[in-house]
Write a protein that holds these residues in place. Sequence first.
Motif, mmCIF file in Angstrom:
data_model
loop_
_atom_site.group_PDB
_atom_site.id
_atom_site.type_symbol
_atom_site.label_atom_id
_atom_site.label_comp_id
_atom_site.label_asym_id
_atom_site.label_seq_id
_atom_site.Cartn_x
_atom_site.Cartn_y
_atom_site.Cartn_z
ATOM 1 N N VAL A 357 0.839 -1.198 0.000
ATOM 2 C CA VAL A 357 0.000 0.000 0.000
ATOM 3 C C VAL A 357 0.873 1.247 0.000
ATOM 4 O O VAL A 357 0.654 2.203 -0.762
ATOM 5 C CB VAL A 357 -0.939 -0.002 1.227
ATOM 6 C CG1 VAL A 357 -1.621 1.360 1.383
ATOM 7 C CG2 VAL A 357 -1.973 -1.107 1.099
ATOM 8 N N ARG A 358 1.885 1.244 0.860
ATOM 9 C CA ARG A 358 2.771 2.404 0.963
ATOM 10 C C ARG A 358 3.472 2.676 -0.371
ATOM 11 O O ARG A 358 3.525 3.831 -0.831
ATOM 12 C CB ARG A 358 3.812 2.143 2.063
ATOM 13 C CG ARG A 358 4.843 3.270 2.221
ATOM 14 C CD ARG A 358 5.783 2.962 3.374
ATOM 15 N NE ARG A 358 6.454 1.677 3.187
ATOM 16 C CZ ARG A 358 7.552 1.508 2.425
ATOM 17 N NH1 ARG A 358 8.062 2.545 1.781
ATOM 18 N NH2 ARG A 358 8.103 0.324 2.311
ATOM 19 N N VAL A 378 -0.351 17.236 -2.930
ATOM 20 C CA VAL A 378 0.126 15.853 -3.094
ATOM 21 C C VAL A 378 0.195 15.159 -1.731
ATOM 22 O O VAL A 378 -0.208 13.997 -1.575
ATOM 23 C CB VAL A 378 1.501 15.826 -3.793
ATOM 24 C CG1 VAL A 378 2.110 14.412 -3.736
ATOM 25 C CG2 VAL A 378 1.368 16.288 -5.243
ATOM 26 N N LEU A 379 0.733 15.875 -0.713
ATOM 27 C CA LEU A 379 0.810 15.313 0.642
ATOM 28 C C LEU A 379 -0.586 15.004 1.180
ATOM 29 O O LEU A 379 -0.808 13.974 1.827
ATOM 30 C CB LEU A 379 1.537 16.274 1.581
ATOM 31 C CG LEU A 379 3.059 16.344 1.444
ATOM 32 C CD1 LEU A 379 3.632 17.430 2.352
ATOM 33 C CD2 LEU A 379 3.686 14.984 1.811
ATOM 34 N N ALA A 383 -1.812 11.229 2.193
ATOM 35 C CA ALA A 383 -2.348 10.870 3.512
ATOM 36 C C ALA A 383 -3.752 10.295 3.383
ATOM 37 O O ALA A 383 -4.101 9.298 4.045
ATOM 38 C CB ALA A 383 -2.354 12.092 4.420
ATOM 39 N N HIS A 384 -4.581 10.933 2.513
ATOM 40 C CA HIS A 384 -5.951 10.460 2.324
ATOM 41 C C HIS A 384 -5.958 9.047 1.725
ATOM 42 O O HIS A 384 -6.718 8.169 2.160
ATOM 43 C CB HIS A 384 -6.720 11.430 1.414
ATOM 44 C CG HIS A 384 -8.136 11.013 1.161
ATOM 45 N ND1 HIS A 384 -9.126 11.123 2.115
ATOM 46 C CD2 HIS A 384 -8.715 10.443 0.055
ATOM 47 C CE1 HIS A 384 -10.252 10.658 1.630
ATOM 48 N NE2 HIS A 384 -10.035 10.249 0.361
ATOM 49 N N GLY A 385 -5.095 8.823 0.717
ATOM 50 C CA GLY A 385 -5.039 7.511 0.074
ATOM 51 C C GLY A 385 -4.608 6.411 1.033
ATOM 52 O O GLY A 385 -5.188 5.314 1.047
ATOM 53 N N LEU A 386 -3.570 6.697 1.852
ATOM 54 C CA LEU A 386 -3.115 5.712 2.838
ATOM 55 C C LEU A 386 -4.216 5.388 3.845
ATOM 56 O O LEU A 386 -4.473 4.231 4.163
ATOM 57 C CB LEU A 386 -1.873 6.237 3.571
ATOM 58 C CG LEU A 386 -0.559 6.247 2.776
ATOM 59 C CD1 LEU A 386 0.520 6.977 3.559
ATOM 60 C CD2 LEU A 386 -0.110 4.821 2.466
ATOM 61 N N TYR A 390 -5.884 1.689 4.268
ATOM 62 C CA TYR A 390 -5.679 0.989 5.539
ATOM 63 C C TYR A 390 -7.010 0.701 6.230
ATOM 64 O O TYR A 390 -7.170 -0.304 6.913
ATOM 65 C CB TYR A 390 -4.792 1.824 6.478
ATOM 66 C CG TYR A 390 -3.323 1.740 6.138
ATOM 67 C CD1 TYR A 390 -2.723 0.541 5.756
ATOM 68 C CD2 TYR A 390 -2.520 2.881 6.211
ATOM 69 C CE1 TYR A 390 -1.383 0.473 5.439
ATOM 70 C CE2 TYR A 390 -1.167 2.824 5.904
ATOM 71 C CZ TYR A 390 -0.598 1.621 5.517
ATOM 72 O OH TYR A 390 0.731 1.552 5.211
ATOM 73 N N MET A 391 -7.998 1.602 6.068
ATOM 74 C CA MET A 391 -9.266 1.444 6.762
ATOM 75 C C MET A 391 -10.263 0.580 5.988
ATOM 76 O O MET A 391 -11.252 0.126 6.555
ATOM 77 C CB MET A 391 -9.910 2.820 7.008
ATOM 78 C CG MET A 391 -9.123 3.692 7.979
ATOM 79 S SD MET A 391 -8.947 2.897 9.595
ATOM 80 C CE MET A 391 -10.645 2.774 10.100
#
Length: 424
Positions: A357-358, A378-379, A383-386, A390-391
């Motif tokens: 995922v990372r 982009v940041l 963060a939103h994509g991770l 993960y959830m």
Amino acid sequence: MAVDVLTFGLNHVSAPVSVRERVSFPLDVVKPALDGLRSAFGASVKEAAILSTCNRTEIYCAAEPQVQEHLPSWLAEFNRVEAGSLQPHLYQYHQNDAVRHAFRVASGLDSMVLGEPQILGQMKDAVRAAEQAGALGTLLHQLFQRTFSVAKEVRSQTAIGTHSVSMAAAAVRLAERVLGDLSESNVLFIGAGEMIELCATHFSATKPKGMVVANRTLERADTLATRFMAKSMKLSDIPDKLAEFDVIVSCTASTLPILGLGMVERVTKVRRHRPMVMIDLAVPRDIETEVGRLADVYLYSVDDLGRMVQSGTDARRAAVVQAEAIIETRVQGFMHWMQSREIVPAILDIQQAADLVRESELERARRALARGESPELVLEQLAHGLTQKYMHGPLAALNRSETEERQQLMALLPRLLPRVDRRR
């Protein structure tokens, strides 16, 4: 399939010396035996070690659970013994009980002489032999390292080893019981191992008339004899010299008797029926049991000495409770380590999935930066994509769950979700 820690065998409590000697493993047989064990069971036996002393023969395994019921048959077949004659004398342990047994053995709590220290060295020799045979892996290595640590802790924190009445001291007492003062007696030691060395130390203190060490290798006999200002000779010289000795102490690794009935019978006639004390500490025995029937020979086995030393254990029994408490704590610690190993594959899977995922989100962020997009945006997208990926798994499992499963998941989620310190 899950791997258990298994232990089975027999000892001085469960079996007399006449049974123990039939399944003992001389040092040069240990490697072939370990090879044979693993060959017989294939991948079902992952690791193994054999502990064989005059008081016990035990096999320690890291193996699949179903192996346990077949191990006694293998032991009987390897030693060419009728399985039915062994079965009443065998004990078997697995998991907690096997670990506890190993800790008790190394600490001297399962010994004929309560608290005796020799068993720890013998156990280390067994582990060394298993390592050399390539039969030791992570699980048994960890078990034995913790076993040695527990034994050291028990010996340093309890009085289990104090007031010890050793087998060697008991041998001297038996000789004195028959012959009285030993200052006019000649003593012959057959063998040059650790037990003979201990016996020589105790007999030397009585200042006997003479002491001789006989061994298959004369060099080893010379080395030991020099320490006690004694003489040495080869085993082949024994028939011609045996009549000179009043006390014979024998402990070798021979698989066949060294002193037979015919030889000793001739010697008693030469000695004009003066009494002889013979102490056989070997398993298998060095002296034929029929020798004990001769009127002028007082033959004692390792079991006879064991019964004698029991009378000297009362002062140490109070320390047993303390030692058992230490051992119980360490058993729980080892079992926790074993259980931790069982979840390692699941942890690795989770970490691998997280890494995928990372890497996926980082690659997406790099492409966005290369296109000239705002680093701050982009940041935010990274963060939103991770977070979303993960959830996704936990939320999907929660949505698909029924009432009972949902309650279980709801109880687990707070422990699985990361905690954030909002004070930062």
